[in-house]
Design a protein around this motif. Structure first.
Motif, PDB file in Angstrom:
ATOM      1  N   UNK A 139      25.809  12.093  39.549  1.00 44.32           N
ATOM      2  CA  UNK A 139      26.710  11.191  38.932  1.00 44.32           C
ATOM      3  C   UNK A 139      26.757   9.587  39.769  1.00 44.32           C
ATOM      4  N   UNK A 140      25.682   9.564  40.883  1.00 39.43           N
ATOM      5  CA  UNK A 140      25.781   8.113  41.005  1.00 39.43           C
ATOM      6  C   UNK A 140      25.239   7.649  39.731  1.00 39.43           C
ATOM      7  N   UNK A 141      26.059   6.244  39.983  1.00 38.70           N
ATOM      8  CA  UNK A 141      25.712   5.055  39.330  1.00 38.70           C
ATOM      9  C   UNK A 141      26.582   5.490  38.004  1.00 38.70           C
ATOM     10  N   UNK A 142      26.761   6.480  37.538  1.00 39.47           N
ATOM     11  CA  UNK A 142      27.940   6.648  36.656  1.00 39.47           C
ATOM     12  C   UNK A 142      29.007   5.563  36.695  1.00 39.47           C
ATOM     13  N   UNK A 143      29.649   5.588  35.246  1.00 41.72           N
ATOM     14  CA  UNK A 143      30.595   4.943  35.376  1.00 41.72           C
ATOM     15  C   UNK A 143      31.329   5.194  33.764  1.00 41.72           C
ATOM     16  N   UNK A 144      32.247   6.410  34.332  1.00 39.48           N
ATOM     17  CA  UNK A 144      33.097   7.038  33.121  1.00 39.48           C
ATOM     18  C   UNK A 144      33.621   6.109  32.796  1.00 39.48           C
ATOM     19  N   UNK A 145      34.191   5.981  31.487  1.00 46.00           N
ATOM     20  CA  UNK A 145      35.309   5.344  30.428  1.00 46.00           C
ATOM     21  C   UNK A 145      36.731   5.836  30.726  1.00 46.00           C
ATOM     22  N   UNK A 146      37.079   5.190  30.829  1.00 46.99           N
ATOM     23  CA  UNK A 146      38.660   4.539  31.456  1.00 46.99           C
ATOM     24  C   UNK A 146      39.859   3.818  30.100  1.00 46.99           C
ATOM     25  N   UNK A 147      41.169   4.878  30.777  1.00 46.53           N
ATOM     26  CA  UNK A 147      41.988   3.782  29.080  1.00 46.53           C
ATOM     27  C   UNK A 147      42.062   2.279  29.867  1.00 46.53           C
ATOM     28  N   UNK A 148      41.691   1.999  30.502  1.00 44.12           N
ATOM     29  CA  UNK A 148      41.621  -0.437  30.867  1.00 44.12           C
ATOM     30  C   UNK A 148      40.614  -0.587  31.345  1.00 44.12           C
ATOM     31  N   UNK A 149      39.551  -1.153  31.128  1.00 43.08           N
ATOM     32  CA  UNK A 149      38.896  -1.529  31.722  1.00 43.08           C
ATOM     33  C   UNK A 149      38.642  -2.383  33.420  1.00 43.08           C
ATOM     34  N   UNK A 150      39.375  -1.777  34.168  1.00 37.13           N
ATOM     35  CA  UNK A 150      39.893  -2.393  34.691  1.00 37.13           C
ATOM     36  C   UNK A 150      38.400  -2.908  35.733  1.00 37.13           C
ATOM     37  N   UNK A 151      38.762  -3.538  36.827  1.00 39.68           N
ATOM     38  CA  UNK A 151      37.600  -4.679  36.996  1.00 39.68           C
ATOM     39  C   UNK A 151      38.101  -5.064  38.625  1.00 39.68           C
ATOM     40  N   UNK A 152      37.242  -4.134  39.438  1.00 38.82           N
ATOM     41  CA  UNK A 152      37.595  -4.425  40.983  1.00 38.82           C
ATOM     42  C   UNK A 152      37.125  -6.295  41.292  1.00 38.82           C
ATOM     43  N   UNK A 153      36.308  -6.497  40.667  1.00 40.52           N
ATOM     44  CA  UNK A 153      35.391  -7.376  41.388  1.00 40.52           C
ATOM     45  C   UNK A 153      36.739  -8.801  40.774  1.00 40.52           C
ATOM     46  N   UNK A 154      36.917  -8.509  39.581  1.00 38.61           N
ATOM     47  CA  UNK A 154      38.414  -9.165  39.268  1.00 38.61           C
ATOM     48  C   UNK A 154      39.325  -9.776  40.415  1.00 38.61           C
ATOM     49  N   UNK A 155      39.624  -8.281  40.550  1.00 41.44           N
ATOM     50  CA  UNK A 155      40.846  -8.388  41.647  1.00 41.44           C
ATOM     51  C   UNK A 155      40.713  -8.526  43.201  1.00 41.44           C
ATOM     52  N   UNK A 156      39.399  -8.034  43.642  1.00 41.83           N
ATOM     53  CA  UNK A 156      39.468  -7.660  44.699  1.00 41.83           C
ATOM     54  C   UNK A 156      38.576  -9.122  45.580  1.00 41.83           C
ATOM     55  N   UNK A 157      37.430  -9.262  44.515  1.00 41.14           N
ATOM     56  CA  UNK A 157      36.714 -10.222  45.103  1.00 41.14           C
ATOM     57  C   UNK A 157      37.160 -11.070  44.900  1.00 41.14           C
ATOM     58  N   UNK A 158      37.771 -12.147  42.821  1.00 40.90           N
ATOM     59  CA  UNK A 158      38.442 -12.891  42.406  1.00 40.90           C
ATOM     60  C   UNK A 158      39.741 -13.543  43.054  1.00 40.90           C
ATOM     61  N   UNK A 159      40.815 -12.493  42.801  1.00 39.08           N
ATOM     62  CA  UNK A 159      42.159 -12.236  43.983  1.00 39.08           C
ATOM     63  C   UNK A 159      42.569 -12.368  44.880  1.00 39.08           C
ATOM     64  N   UNK A 160      41.015 -11.220  45.483  1.00 41.09           N
ATOM     65  CA  UNK A 160      41.584 -11.601  46.675  1.00 41.09           C
ATOM     66  C   UNK A 160      42.527 -10.350  47.423  1.00 41.09           C
ATOM     67  N   UNK A 161      42.959  -9.483  46.314  1.00 42.10           N
ATOM     68  CA  UNK A 161      44.109  -8.356  47.022  1.00 42.10           C
ATOM     69  C   UNK A 161      43.577  -7.538  47.956  1.00 42.10           C
ATOM     70  N   UNK A 162      44.444  -6.801  48.724  1.00 42.30           N
ATOM     71  CA  UNK A 162      43.577  -5.856  49.466  1.00 42.30           C
ATOM     72  C   UNK A 162      43.801  -4.408  49.194  1.00 42.30           C
ATOM     73  N   UNK A 163      42.911  -3.921  48.943  1.00 38.19           N
ATOM     74  CA  UNK A 163      43.079  -1.926  48.485  1.00 38.19           C
ATOM     75  C   UNK A 163      44.388  -1.947  48.892  1.00 38.19           C
ATOM     76  N   UNK A 164      44.948  -2.218  50.019  1.00 37.98           N
ATOM     77  CA  UNK A 164      46.017  -1.353  50.171  1.00 37.98           C
ATOM     78  C   UNK A 164      47.011  -1.308  49.270  1.00 37.98           C
ATOM     79  N   UNK A 165      47.159  -2.644  48.290  1.00 35.50           N
ATOM     80  CA  UNK A 165      48.223  -3.083  47.491  1.00 35.50           C
ATOM     81  C   UNK A 165      48.198  -2.136  46.642  1.00 35.50           C
ATOM     82  N   UNK A 166      46.753  -1.417  45.897  1.00 33.84           N
ATOM     83  CA  UNK A 166      47.081  -0.563  45.291  1.00 33.84           C
ATOM     84  C   UNK A 166      46.057   1.135  45.823  1.00 33.84           C
ATOM     85  N   UNK A 167      46.014   1.133  46.317  1.00 34.78           N
ATOM     86  CA  UNK A 167      45.471   1.919  46.838  1.00 34.78           C
ATOM     87  C   UNK A 167      46.745   2.557  48.320  1.00 34.78           C
TER      88      UNK A 167
END
Lengths: 187, 251
Positions: B75-103
């Motif tokens: 399953x390495x490199x698998x991108x499973x289908x998600x109900x919403x195309x959530x982007x870590x790139x946008x939220x983590x790198x783009x907006x600088x939100x810490x992992x712990x805000x969500x996890x």
């Protein structure tokens, strides 16, 4: 029967017994056991949620039952401030900004701008006001009670107080702290 | 002369014992004399045939191993289908939100924690409020039905894993989950083999980092990682010898 033939038969019986044994290794029943992992879906519950929401009025075993005090019960130590800064940077700074001026990244993308902590009104607000805002939310700001524990809420309040001081520090404060040289360097 | 021929005979005898020894004649003459069935070339054929047989037996094993280690099965490199195309790139790198805000339980529980709909709504109640791709989030908020994310990482149930232990001992998210902050859609970065876990459990100094960088999505190991790593292993009291006990993970 010739000996060679007998040997062959024995070998094939042995293999016939070994191969099914080896094939057992392909069975991975235990990889998905009949138990629920956290947040796993479960058809027998409402909304298919195996993680049941708490019954209304549940009190945590280690909950503090006294009404929250007006002033922070935590001492202003370096450890508390460090903890407060860490929690503030995670949960508050996206909107309120690192310095508390309300210029965070999210308002920059169109979120309504939160008020600055450095206004006179908020500087004079009691500790408990901040605590209550974190616990219950305020206006369009959601509650952070499920992610910030009571102890951490007071630590955040302590850090906000430090931020407020930092934005209103006078020359005398700087001299008292022995940081004049740094100030001159910065200029 | 006689001795040399004898040696050839001995060699022949030892390696390819297809018939009676040739006698002390040259091989060509030997053929003529004894009605030899195999031509000298047979030696090479026999070698090739044996090699081929060997390979044919090994081939299924080889294919098996390759398959088990291939991204197709791990399953390495698998991108499973998600109900919403959530982007870590946008939220983590783009907006600088810490992992712990969500996890948010990653520091104190085995389970890292998945953000409830409410966490998305802290921001998306005000911004991108009519984006079509966020409709499942709003619907979940209205109806109380949770979003159903597809798991990206999933260990078999007979393996025990604990996030808090790793995070508090200086093992960073990106060591195990890859550069999440640069993923437009979350994909699996590591195979989750037992050997993968053990590689680190045998020598954590290769990966351990200072605690304040555990959540840093862009951390890269310093040049002298091994030296610093050894110091940190000592400082954080990591019990290196114990970490390979079967009962640590199979309990």
């Amino acid at each position: 029967m010739r000996p060679a033939k007998r040997g062959f038969r024995r070998l094939s019986i042995l293999l016939g017994m070994l191969v099914p044994l080896l094939l057992c290794g392909c069975e991975r029943d235990m990889a998905d056991q009949p138990k629920y992992e956290p947040l796993e879906a479960a058809a027998i519950f409402p909304n298919d949620q195996s993680a049941r929401p708490l019954v209304e009025g549940t009190v945590a075993r280690d909950a503090v039952l006294e009404p929250r005090p007006e002033r922070s019960p935590l001492p202003m130590t370096e450890a508390v401030l460090k903890r407060g800064r860490e929690r503030y940077d995670i949960y508050c700074s996206p909107c309120h900004g690192r310095t508390g001026d309300g210029e965070g990244m999210i308002p920059e993308r169109g979120f309504p701008r939160p008020p600055s902590y450095h206004s006179d009104r908020l500087r004079n607000a009691p500790d408990s006001h901040y605590y209550d805002v974190i616990t219950e939310g305020f206006g369009i700001m959601f509650s952070y009670a499920n992610r910030v524990a009571p102890e951490d809420r007071w630590a955040i309040v302590a850090y906000i107080r430090a931020l407020q001081l930092s934005q209103h520090a006078t020359r005398d404060d700087v001299r008292e702290a022995g940081l004049e040289d740094k100030l001159r360097e910065a200029k | 002369m006689h001795r040399a021929l004898r040696r050839i005979e001995a060699v022949n005898h030892r390696f390819w014992d297809f018939g009676p020894p040739l006698g002390s004649f040259s091989r060509k003459r030997g053929c003529a004399l004894m009605g030899q069935i195999f031509r000298p070339r047979a030696n090479s054929f026999a070698r090739i045939a044996l090699l081929a047989l060997f390979l044919v037996i090994l081939l299924p094993f080889g294919i098996g191993f390759a398959l088990v280690r291939s991204p197709y099965l791990t399953g390495v490199d698998d991108v499973p289908r998600q109900p919403v195309p959530f982007s870590h790139q946008h939220h983590v790198s783009g907006l600088g939100i810490d992992c712990r805000y969500c996890h948010d339980s990653v520091e104190h529980a085995a389970f890292a924690g998945m953000p409830p709909t409410e966490t998305c709504m802290t921001c998306h109640s005000q911004i991108w409020t009519d984006a079509a791709m966020l409709e499942p989030v709003r619907e979940s908020w209205r109806t109380g039905k949770p979003l159903r994310w597809t798991r990206v990482y999933d260990l078999p149930d007979f393996v025990y894993f604990n996030h808090a232990v790793h995070v508090s001992h200086g093992i960073g998210c990106t060591t195990c989950h890859g550069p999440v902050g640069r993923m437009p859609l979350t994909r699996q970065a590591t195979p989750l083999f037992m050997s993968w876990c053990l590689d680190c459990h045998r020598a954590p100094e290769k990966y351990v980092r200072p605690r304040e960088h555990v959540f840093d999505p862009d951390w890269t190991p310093p040049r002298d990682q091994l030296v610093q790593g050894r110091q940190l292993v000592h400082e954080y009291g990591i019990r290196v010898g114990k970490l390979t006990d079967c009962s640590q993970c199979h309990r």
